[in-house]
Design an enzyme around this catalytic site. Sequence first.
Site, PDB file in Angstrom:
ATOM      1  CB  SER A 134      -8.081   5.358  -7.746  1.00 47.33           C
ATOM      2  OG  SER A 134      -7.922   6.142  -6.588  1.00 47.33           O
ATOM      3  CD  GLU A 244      -3.409   1.465   1.034  1.00 47.11           C
ATOM      4  OE1 GLU A 244      -3.254   2.673   0.802  1.00 47.11           O
ATOM      5  OE2 GLU A 244      -3.130   0.563   0.217  1.00 47.11           O
TER       6      GLU A 244
END
Length: 385
Positions: A134, A244
Amino acid sequence: MSVQRTLFSPEHDQFRDSVRRFIDAEMVPHNEKWEDDGIVPKDVWRRAGEMGMLCCSMPEEYGGSGADWLYDVVVIEELARAGLSGPGFVVHSEMCAPYILAWGSEDLKREWLPKMVTGEAVGAIAMTEPNAGSDVKRLQLRARRDGGDYVLDGQKVYISNGQNADVVVTAAKTDPEAGARGVSLIAVPTDTPGFERGRNLKKIGMKGQDTSELFYSGVRVPVGNRLGDEGKGFAMLMTKLAQERLTQAVRSVVCAETAIRQTVEYTKTREAFDGTIADFQNTQFVMAQLDAETTAMRVFVDWCIQRFMAGELTSVDAAKAKMLSTDLHCKVVDQCLQFFGGYGYMYEYPIARAYVDARVTRIAGGAIEVMKQIIGRDLYSRNEV
């Protein structure tokens, strides 16, 4: 679940009926083989394109119907309802295509988007690396400028649609010293020399979704394949990640609703101790709790869909929806599986497949811990709480 949804028009409902019939006739019967193979054949993508199931909201000038995003929501929901772990239509339509549409050059858009609408070309997006999940600032894949080209070297991992992809929107470091400001997004055709697919990775769930390692060794693509300005990739990712994450939430709520429905039906027929499992107070209490929580989540996610359609969904609200819905998704399938007993542990049962497919939702699109960080930072940055 008794919420009366008001998002969809009769036209959306007609489209849903068509999509459901296609999925039930053309996809569900083959799902077991696709999961065994770890990939969905490309001819399925082309048939789905003919049905209008790919990139539903793509503008007409790029081969789409110009429909609103609720048509995409219908596809996401119906794939989830059917319990399909592949194909990666969501990655293609909701993650890859929006980047090209928003920031690709006119030539790039006309080259790829019409083929993505028809299913002739499959798209993927490559962010994650072995040492960078991430945290986009830690990316190591390098895109070095050489005249009118970029030359890419590096590796990506856990890339959905990696085996099937014809174009991969790749996050690369164009300035290694600039941290997040040194990241650019570059569309890489997979037939480019130096691009190689690694193995199709074996996962505990989502078995029908091809997920791959990707290798870039001297991959040369024109500068025109860059999306937007150099060094703006991180900002682009932050812009589109809300979509998303909302997509994950949409899917998770439907999966929870489906698991509840299947469990109610099963417990009403499974006999035990001179009655059925549904007769037990514990069964009714657990299912009542799960249904109430899922109903509340449905209301919140539908509200987020409305905000997104109006261009008003914030990254913080998207993070909340993703965090809460995926947590609930995992909780529901776990507690529902318990009522199936040993049958629930058999992969042939839908609840077992739902259980293993659910776990990745707390990771994909940003781990739950990252969602908490986003929400916490916003909470503590406000002047008033």
